[in-house]
Write an enzyme that holds these catalytic residues in place. Structure first.
Site, PDB file in Angstrom:
ATOM      1  N   GLU B 303     -35.736 -12.106  48.592  1.00 11.50           N
ATOM      2  CA  GLU B 303     -34.353 -11.667  48.433  1.00 11.50           C
ATOM      3  C   GLU B 303     -33.757 -10.496  48.418  1.00 11.50           C
ATOM      4  OE1 GLU B 303     -32.577 -16.015  47.812  1.00 11.50           O
ATOM      5  OE2 GLU B 303     -33.212 -15.508  45.980  1.00 11.50           O
ATOM      6  N   CYS B 387     -25.024 -20.442  45.727  1.00  6.88           N
ATOM      7  CA  CYS B 387     -24.378 -19.132  45.141  1.00  6.88           C
ATOM      8  C   CYS B 387     -23.265 -18.622  45.918  1.00  6.88           C
ATOM      9  CB  CYS B 387     -25.612 -18.122  44.677  1.00  6.88           C
ATOM     10  SG  CYS B 387     -26.548 -17.768  45.889  1.00  6.88           S
TER      11      CYS B 387
END
Lengths: 625, 625
Positions: B303, B387
């Protein structure tokens, strides 16, 4: 039509003395085979056959050594070597000793995990190992006449036949990693025992049927079949019966091995439905899923195929074994139908994506063969999963078998290369002598020595798909190619006399090759090819970063044979442009970079990474002008 | 110099009535916040706070709801809503009830895995969740004046302070996912309790020191630290102390959050060493590792970041949260040094890679924001790891804070957009009224209402990096920009009177933007940008496959505002070429494809995938002519 029409001329009857294959065959025999045996010893792949061995080894250890034995056997056929023969005999002794009373033979599942025998065909490669051992046994029998290994493998094959099948009491299983299917066809040919052909056919026919065997055996192991690591049985060409396979999918090596077996059985059993499936898969592979190098399998994630027209270059997997498998498959199809489309792909793979798998010194190997790299990717001496090194060794040791085929009153020349071969035509022995610098030059002179003078037969010469202009003469008289070329072969049917000379001239300029516009990764990019050879740029030949080089559309490109470069290759040289980083010191985005003139020197893809593991690139941005 | 020189004007004092942000803020408040609360309810993120709840939840569940509360609190500040306030009060009651006597507060580690409390800071996000709760508590206190949540979080912060630190008996730990560092700075500002600033500094200073805490705690858990899933502590910016970080690396969101905290502490504690590290990292990010959209983090595998000049488009990760984090960091640096380089990046992210994260209807979200896709990639209503949705909600709810800063006798305009704002200059209230169609038009008229007539102060107007030609007038008189522009801001120091009018004209043609030649993925490709807006082609606007479209170097491109398209955007239209598949039916390689004329219509990247999940492309092959 389906029935096998042609037979390959065995490599033992084909002598190559050319500048491309002959040196590689010598290196393969003298260096590679020795190196690989050393690695097999070092990693325990030889000692694994000792019944006292309890080392935790790979489940597919047996297959690597088997391929090495097969390669060594091919080498023994042309270059006897008592020391190598002794090595193999010793291994065969160990195998015979280890073989179970019921015929079962697998060093891992006898010595290490006997409780798991035949419990997980989907994942554990038992039949795959058996297949490679069978191929090795057949090769060793052919080379030396020694029967022991063949007998061991027949006992094992008999055990497998007693274990698997549709008959009551047998398991309806087949292997997750195909290989045994084509091996059983070879075993059938060597022994004439039709049981093995029938067993091969069972494995091919049963594959992918419902209720699905891989589900059944998973449940028997107490596992949820849904937890299969690769999620879909596409991975192993088993999501549907093989005759229903719609497109190439899954693990590329597995796909090639089962497709090869399908072609075998189509010919052996006159099965049009298998040939139809092969045709469909061939079209999908060759027209939508094959790298220009003959590499196949676009991604490492499944060691296999992704989707049509997806051909990423930097992340291309293109496993050496997969290109070898593609040679196996295309060669089998070529015996069913002498169509240049098969030979074109076979040649493309052989001269590019297969041979790139081994270094010129014969000691290091590629597993994956990307079409570009930023550098740092070099060949290795061996792998934890060492399938590719012995695979390329057995291919090179027997490469002569891909050159000619015969059938009745026809002799076919698929590949060109200096050398001499004997083959049966009309019951007699035909000798063909090729004089040529192919693949570096397109002129081929073939001297014909027919079985006797005034022999009538047809000589078919392949006109490669890459060739835009060919001329053909027999004894100095030009033939009209348009009239005699069919499916990529010029058929010369005539009465041949001793010393007749055929002269084929395949014009071989530098070609700019483009990919189908749907291949998004190559849109606006060009590759260089000359004859069957695909080229690349290597950083070592350039002062500019090769990733910033663009090829002007009209730039002149010249070919030059350089005998001291990379063992003797033809180079492509010319003018190009390089994007300058001047003015880009402190920014990431800005105005169009300035292009400055530079020179390029392209080398054959198959020889890349022999001068360090630098950056390399096949597809180059083209700059229209 | 390091000491924070400027303060952002709070969003509560900035009213935007423009056509870009104002509608998004309305949708955010009316639709998105309601949708997100519904998802938090549905997934148990609200009920997780019930002390009776034993559901097996994510370890970072608390953080998503915390960000939703923060976003809702911002919304309440401008649009009071008793129902929303009640929801938050109810959640705060549950939190207070769940809080342990020692102050500890985490719904997962209290209700589900109490034995694991503070046992795995590297992987388990406890301090990260605490940080988001602190940010939420601060925002809710600011909006409503209610202290309960803030008090709960101060007790928790006190517990954390008692648990972690260099003092004997404390753990020398810090969080694998940074966030608490910047949150503690906010808590310090809200409470004036220096303990929290000191604790933030401890977390920043301790990070990456040897002996490494993540190794120590792994060994205490009986694990081999080498088995860390991401292998290197680069992943969480902890392989070396933060002042030694040489380049951006690892998880992009984590990186942005710790860099933001480093900027905070550089200013708060006058720490040049932290600013030096920020400068180094900024240069590396903005000059070598940032997409043209302001997206950052090139790969899904961590990520996060890969290597310099590696900017793959189709596989770009470019997480919405990471671009939001980039806004946080750049905004903090901008308060230390009014340098346009920070505002340029902040604007690039805000108008492109951040806003692309949410659909125009406010109900669906992108996690990753690739720069091209073959189609099939659309926004989702929610995620298992959710998120991004509440992160983009809190960003949009408070976007006004990024427009202005003040400091002593200076007022700065960083962004342009119709609206009105009040701010303190020289102790009095300055009102600035912007009249503009920015970002669709570059003309900006600012009416100045100084605290009183004849006020002396400096108005600094940003001249964006994308603008090649700007003009500036005050009350009709042209100013010489060359003389007053420094670091990307035109400083107008004068005596201001009520009704003074500043006219800034930022010329805004369609720009062809190129990437640094070392970005191999974009070599030979061009992107379209106009003002701060980056464009893309969507398949829905084209009959030709957009992957086969090339832009002629000299093709005319025109901009047209289309009020009915995508909520009202400026489109870019022009002539282009498309590669024809004519003649390519049965082959994969061949001669250069024919290019045929076609039209293109480019839409703002931030609005893509609002008309179905079709193919999209930012970088387009350029065809030189």
């Amino acid at each position: 039509m389906v029935k096998r029409n042609y037979a390959a001329v065995p490599f033992t009857d084909v002598k190559l003395s050319d500048r491309f294959w002959a040196p590689r065959m010598d290196v393969n025999r003298i260096i590679t085979l020795e190196h690989e045996y050393g690695e097999c010893k070092k990693t325990g792949q030889v000692d694994a056959w000792d019944s006292a061995s309890k080392l935790n080894r790979h489940i597919f250890y047996d297959s690597d050594l088997a391929k090495w034995i097969e390669a060594a056997a091919y080498s023994l056929a042309t270059h006897p070597n008592p020391e190598v023969e002794k090595r193999i005999d010793d291994i065969v002794d160990m195998m015979q000793k280890l073989q179970m009373p019921d015929g079962y033979l697998n060093s891992y599942f006898i010595n290490v995990a006997p409780e798991k025998r035949w419990k997980n065909l989907r994942d554990e490669h038992e039949l795959y190992c058996a297949g490679h051992l069978m191929e090795a046994a057949v090769a060793y029998h052919q080379s030396t006449g020694k029967r022991k290994f063949l007998d061991v493998m027949c006992r094992y094959a008999d055990h497998i036949d007693a274990t698997f099948g549709v008959e009551p009491g047998k398991k309806r299983g087949y292997c997750g990693h195909e290989e045994i299917e084509l091996a059983l066809v070879k075993l059938y040919h060597e022994t004439k025992n039709e049981k093995y052909l029938k067993l091969a056919r069972y494995f091919v026919d049963e594959r992918g049927k419902e209720p699905h065997y891989f589900n059944i055996e998973a449940q028997e192991r107490g596992e949820d079949p849904k937890n299969f690591h690769f999620r879909t049985y596409d991975y192993c060409q088993a999501q549907v019966p093989v005759r229903e396979l719609a497109r190439v999918a899954g693990h590329a090596v597995r796909a090639m091995y089962i497709y090869a077996a399908m072609a075998d059985l189509a010919g052996e059993t006159d099965d049009q439905s298998l040939l139809d499936a092969c045709d469909r898969l061939w079209e999908n592979l060759s027209e939508k899923n094959m790298y220009i190098t003959g590499g196949i399998g676009q991604t490492a994630s499944n060691e296999g195929f992704t989707f049509d027209y997806d051909l990423p270059n930097e992340t291309a997997y293109a496993e050496t074994c997969a290109s070898i498998g593609l040679v196996f498959w295309s060669h089998r199809l070529l015996q069913l139908d002498c169509d240049g489309k098969y030979a074109d792909v076979m040649e493309r793979a052989l001269y590019n994506g297969v041979v790139s798998g081994v270094s010129l010194d014969g000691k290091t190997f590629f597993y994956g063969n990307p079409l570009e790299t930023r550098g740092g990717y070099g060949r290795s001496e061996w792998f934890g999963c060492a399938c590719c090194p012995p695979n390329v060794a057995r291919l090179i040791a027997s490469v002569g078998q891909y050159v000619y085929s015969v059938g009745g009153s026809e002799a076919m020349v698929h590949l060109y290369g200096q050398g001499e071969a004997q083959m049966k035509v009309n019951g007699g022995t035909l000798t063909l002598k090729q004089k040529t610098e192919y693949p570096w030059d397109g002129r081929v002179q073939i001297t014909v020595e027919p079985p006797k003078d005034a022999s009538e037969f047809t000589l078919k010469l392949r006109i490669p798909g890459w060739c835009r202009k060919a001329t053909l003469k027999v004894n100095g008289s030009t033939l009209d190619l348009d009239g005699i070329v069919r499916k990529g072969y010029a058929a010369i049917g005539r009465t041949w006399n001793s010393g007749d000379v055929v002269e084929l001239n395949l014009t071989m300029p530098v070609e700019r090759v483009y990919a189908h516009p749907a291949v998004r990764q190559n849109f606006g990019y060009v590759a260089l090819q000359r004859g069957p050879i695909v080229y690349c740029l290597e950083q070592t030949d350039h002062s500019e970063d090769i990733w910033r080089i663009a090829m002007p559309e009209d730039g002149e490109l010249t070919a030059r044979y350089a005998k001291d470069v990379l063992g003797g290759v033809t180079l492509i040289e010319g003018d190009a442009l390089a994007a300058s980083t001047e003015g880009w010191e402190r920014k990431l985005y800005g105005d169009s970079p300035k292009m400055t003139p530079c020179k390029i020197k392209a080398v054959p893809y198959c020889t890349w990474a022999n001068r360090g593991a630098g950056a390399m690139k096949v597809w180059l941005r083209e700059e229209s002008v």
